[in-house]
Design an enzyme around this catalytic site. Structure first.
Site, PDB file in Angstrom:
ATOM      1  CG  ASP A 102     -39.045  -5.205  24.812  1.00  0.00           C
ATOM      2  OD1 ASP A 102     -39.026  -6.416  25.083  1.00  0.00           O
ATOM      3  OD2 ASP A 102     -38.580  -4.736  23.759  1.00  0.00           O
ATOM      4  CD  GLU A 141     -38.741 -11.162  29.485  1.00  0.00           C
ATOM      5  OE1 GLU A 141     -39.255 -11.254  28.360  1.00  0.00           O
ATOM      6  OE2 GLU A 141     -38.044 -10.193  29.838  1.00  0.00           O
ATOM      7  CG  ASP A 157     -36.354 -10.221  21.063  1.00  0.00           C
ATOM      8  OD1 ASP A 157     -37.357  -9.617  20.657  1.00  0.00           O
ATOM      9  OD2 ASP A 157     -35.584  -9.746  21.921  1.00  0.00           O
TER      10      ASP A 157
END
Length: 975
Positions: free
Chosen positions: A574, A577, A651
């Site tokens: 997760d 980035e 998300d």
């Protein structure tokens, strides 16, 4: 004598006195290159270097052409004396030797393989690519270099523009959320963020691709950043006074504060104040209570020129935009902590004032809104193929050519790495939620699936299983997960797998943080700024530097010791980035994730997920070389596929428009060369009305309007998700387990169960497609333009797709819709999956879409193998396969099988069985099996069912067709 007489490629050792030392040899090489200066060239081992006469220091000085394959050309251009020696992060080394020739004619140098030619102008340095017949494929238009220096490192902001035909279309660029499909004439900013995955690869419907080798912030299309409204237009408030719009902030009735009216010279409320951390959005009124408020921005805008103005809307909460009294952006919503961007364009006339109005309901204590614009550029300029990078050493790109788009993507994977075969269980259904809070919850959920006989393979433990103050410890909170090993063993005993969330984030108090920090492998800005996250009282931490080789090894070592050793099957990476902090401006994001071990974060801004994936892939294969690695990552980059990585779309919101946007997002991601993609079925961030609807249902048992819509939304999303490369539900409350959506017998329950079972029936087909991704560089989820490129009608169809070579899928993304329009490509006819009825190609039709069914059609000539009903992917061998053959054209399909969980297939331990249908003879040939592997079925039965125009046949595994007893040898049967 021509300069080419002195090309180094013509020198042999025999022409040099062997007594020369290295220094003399270098002097000789330098003399020979100098002889070519000002329009000469040097032949190298795999191409040429052309020297261009430089008029200005920022003009190109050298252009390098490197042959990477028969249809693969690497182009570099620099104003410097020498090319950069940095290795590419996205390209795998060792492309092999390809024969080529070099021809010089006048002011041009041509490098030719048997398939393509790259011609460089010695005057301008521009490159033109042609095919073997001399037909132009792609040609550079112009380029530019602008010197930059960041943190003491020098480089260039670079731009490269290519010519583009009017009928060209572009796809790829990763996965973005503005619901754009064909990027011809569009702009896209390439950076990594939650719900936004940037891959600098574009594929043309002219059957070529350009891989832009840059890790910095990039822009495709217009190189300009969007400007504040006041820099683009004259602004007038609602009273007609020049210089600003009117902002009206109306608080909730019980907020206890007055309405604020103020003049706004820009609408730029897009990021948090660095110093205020999580409490203040830059430029919004201080202290105003946004929860429950209503905000309006209104007035008039007056352009100084005519043309198409492009806008970008940044929004959280509920937002509408009106221009010239027309609703140009219907209501859109995103959760307050995770804004989205949406692009639109409006034609305006110079000097003509038009009304502008934004209606915004923030829907959060801290929320975001922004509107910026670009002035018009000519259509001829806008429609070119153009790249811009913020910080590069030089211009660096790869030209990839193919006979079709599949071959172009194969070229991309030749350059950036093969996609391994995912474990077979990953092709099944995954259940996830944010989050299972205890050991009993996660095991109990899997037990409920087994009790209800709902197929499932993988259950996911999302974040925060650790003690509250120990993010990054990889430790389970003993109060909630008292025996993690027993939990994992229980999941395995239920024939399930477990994936677990691991972030590259570490609280400063953890021992893992300290291990990284003592080696200089933690990003320090978040620590220096004392940034506290949103957990409990807020804790200080940061992310590790994945660009450091030692840091990558340490990251895996910690995961191995704490998690893999317990029996974890797969990894959910997760915030890769990396998302050190939500909702910051881009410059601060760079500050927070750098400097990296390789250089400034401005230069290495986009490749973190690639390096992080390398850490896990290399680490696990080093520890357990025979267990297939599986990574799911929220971000991605060119080359991620080589690390057995899948990406999900982040998300996203629980809105119909967000569901629709995932179709084009997933298709463009697939064309970007990374074959495994998934999304949160149902959307992650939930509108409050759905939460309230669930609460009312739980209390009263009544299905109110919002909860009714919630059930239909999830039903439609599951129908779509069943035909994605990976089939996975995840989200916040309300929970996404089917029985939490609707009770048994409800149409929503029935439909979700139907498509989950169908997914497992399709396992022989789907796993064969997975095999094809490795053996043939295949793409599973396919925009129509891939298979029907010659049909111009498909260029802009981003809401239908092929699932493998056989099935055309048309998701339903409007509430209450019971039909939808579809286009049937002209190259073939089609069969309705549910009825077997024939539809001619080359037409648009409105097709039925009842609540429980997604429109699904099968092309003529398709051969689809179906396996038995199963509760998990390896419950039983496919000893009997029902083989549907759709008549009307010749067809072929190859069944692929291996052990499903290890890497023996890399050693050739797999088997294939070819099926060939001949329309003229009406025969099916089951070819000789090739290859073998441990546990392979030696004998099996094929139940062959033919579907034809005059004999429609719905999908039904109980139908008896022509039975073929197969022992591995060729058999032909008449159908």
């Amino acid at each position: 004598m021509k300069a080419s007489t002195f090309t180094l490629g013509e020198i042999t050792l025999k022409t040099i006195d062997m007594k020369l030392k290295n220094t003399s040899a270098y002097l000789l090489a330098g003399f020979m290159f100098a002889a070519c200066a000002g329009g000469g060239y040097q032949k190298t081992g795999n191409g040429v270097i052309v020297e261009v006469k430089q008029r200005q220091p920022t003009d190109v000085r050298k252009v390098r052409i490197e042959v990477m394959g028969e249809k693969l050309i690497h182009v570099s251009a620099t104003p410097e004396k020498d090319f950069s020696k940095e290795r590419s992060l996205m390209i795998v080394p060792g492309q092999g030797k390809t024969d080529f020739k070099v021809d010089e004619q006048g002011d041009e140098v041509a490098v030719k393989t048997s398939q393509v030619c790259a011609t460089v102008s010695k005057v301008t340095g521009e490159v033109c690519f042609t095919d073997a017949t001399g037909k132009r494929i792609l040609a550079e238009d112009r380029r530019s270099f602008t010197p930059v220096e960041v943190e003491g490192t020098k480089g260039y902001s670079v731009r490269q523009i290519f010519h583009s035909a009017d009928d060209e279309a572009f796809y790829g660029l990763g996965q973005h959320q503005a619901d754009e499909f064909n990027y011809k004439g569009k702009n896209e900013e390439l950076f990594q963020y939650n719900t936004k995955v940037s891959v600098p690869f574009i594929v043309s419907n002219k059957n070529y691709g350009v891989l832009w080798d840059s890790y910095s912030l990039c822009r495709f299309g217009d190189s300009r950043d969007y400007s504040q409204l006041g820099a683009v237009f004259k602004l007038y408030d609602k009273e007609g006074k020049e210089g600003a719009l009117t902002g009206t902030y109306v608080p909730a009735a019980k907020a206890g504060v007055e309405t604020i009216v103020r003049r706004e010279d820009s609408l730029y409320f897009e990021h948090l104040d660095r110093k205020a951390h999580l409490s203040k959005v830059v430029n919004l009124p201080d202290g105003f209570p946004f929860m429950g408020s209503r905000v309006t921005y209104e007035g008039e805008i007056e352009p100084s020129e005519s043309g198409l103005f492009r806008f970008i809307l940044y929004y959280a909460g509920y937002t509408k935009v009106y221009i010239n009294n027309e609703l140009v952006v219907p209501e859109r919503w995103r959760t307050a902590w995770n804004p989205n961007s949406y692009k639109f364009a409006v034609n305006l006339e110079a000097g003509k004032r038009v009304p502008l109005k934004i209606e915004w309901i923030p829907d959060g204590y801290v929320s975001y809104c922004g509107l910026r614009a670009l002035t018009p550029v000519s259509a001829a300029e806008q429609n070119k193929l153009a790249w811009w990078s913020e910080m590069n050493d030089e211009i660096d790109y790869y030209f990839v050519y193919g006979d079709d788009m599949d071959e172009v993507i194969s070229g991309y994977r030749t350059l950036t790495g093969k996609s391994p075969i995912m474990p077979k269980w990953a092709m099944g259904y995954w259940q996830s939620r944010e989050r299972y809070k205890t050991q009993d919850e996660i095991v109990g959920t899997l037990k409920e699936f087994r009790k209800r006989r709902i197929p499932i393979d993988n259950i996911v433990q999302d974040w925060s299983y650790w003690p509250e103050d120990a993010w990054g410890s990889h430790e389970f909170d003993k109060a909630r997960f008292p025996d993690p090993k027993a939990m994992i063993d229980s999941i395995h005993a239920l024939n399930g797998r477990i994936m677990i969330s691991v972030w590259p984030k570490f609280y400063a108090n953890t021992e893992h943080y300290k291990e990284f920090d003592k080696n200089g492998w933690m990003y320090q800005q978040a620590i220096k700024d004392s940034i506290r996250d949103w957990i409990g009282p807020g804790y200080i931490g940061s992310f590790y530097d994945a660009y450091a080789e030692g840091a990558r090894k340490l990251f895996w070592k910690q995961m191995n010791e704490k998690l893999f050793s317990l029996g974890i099957d797969a990894w959910w990476m997760d915030a890769s980035e990396p998302n050190v902090r939500d909702c910051t401006d881009l410059q601060y994001r760079k500050d927070l994730c750098g400097p990296t071990a390789l250089g400034p974060s401005a230069k290495f801004f986009n490749a973190y997920a690639l390096m992080n994936a390398e850490a896990i892939y290399d680490g696990q294969r080093g520890v357990e070389p025979d267990q297939r690695v599986f990574l799911l990552t929220r971000s991605g980059f060119a080359g991620c596929q080589r690390y057995s990585t899948a990406t999900w779309s982040g998300d996203i919101a629980t809105r119909w428009e967000d569901m629709k946007a995932q179709i084009s997002a997933g298709l463009n991601f697939a064309v970007s060369g990374i074959p495994y993609w998934t999304m949160d079925i149902g959307g992650f961030c939930v509108e409050n009305r759905y939460v309230a609807g669930q609460a009312e249902f739980d209390k009263t048992g009544r299905e109110n309007a919002d909860y009714k819509e919630w059930r239909e939304l999830n039903t439609r999303w599951y129908q779509f998700g069943a035909f994605c490369p990976l089939y996975r539900a995840h989200g916040q409350y309300p929970f996404r387990e089917v029985w939490n959506i609707a009770p048994e017998g409800h149409p929503a329950y029935n439909s979700i169960l139907y498509y989950t079972k169908l997914r497992y029936n399709l396992m022989p087909y789907i796993y064969s497609l997975a095999g094809m991704t490795y053996l043939n560089d295949y793409t599973i989820m396919r925009p129509l333009v891939m298979d029907f490129t010659a049909d111009a009608q498909v260029n802009n169809i981003g809401d239908q797709f092929m699932f493998g070579p056989a099935m055309m899928v048309a998701p339903v993304y409007e509430y209450g819709a019971r039909s939808r329009e579809m286009y049937f490509p002209a190259i073939c006819g089609w069969y309705d999956f549910y009825s077997g009825k024939y539809v001619s190609g080359g037409q648009k039709l409105t097709v039925d879409a009842p609540y429980e069914h997604i429109p699904l059609f099968v092309r003529e000539g398709a051969i689809i193998p179906y396996g038995p009903d199963m509760q998990y992917s390896d419950e039983k061998p496919a000893s009997e396969i029902t083989l549907y053959v759709y008549a009307g054209q010749d067809g072929a399909f190859t069944l692929y099988e291996d052990e499903g969980v290890n890497y023996n297939y890399e050693k050739g331990q797999y088997a294939t069985i070819p099926f060939t249908y001949k329309e003229a003879e009406g025969t099916l040939t089951v070819g000789a099996r090739k290859g073998e592997f441990p546990g392979m079925l030696k004998e099996r039965t094929f139940n062959v069912v033919k579907v034809s125009k005059d004999k429609p046949q719905p999908f039904d595994l109980k139908v008896k067709g022509v039975v073929v007893k197969y022992d591995g040898t060729t058999q032909t049967v008449k159908l």
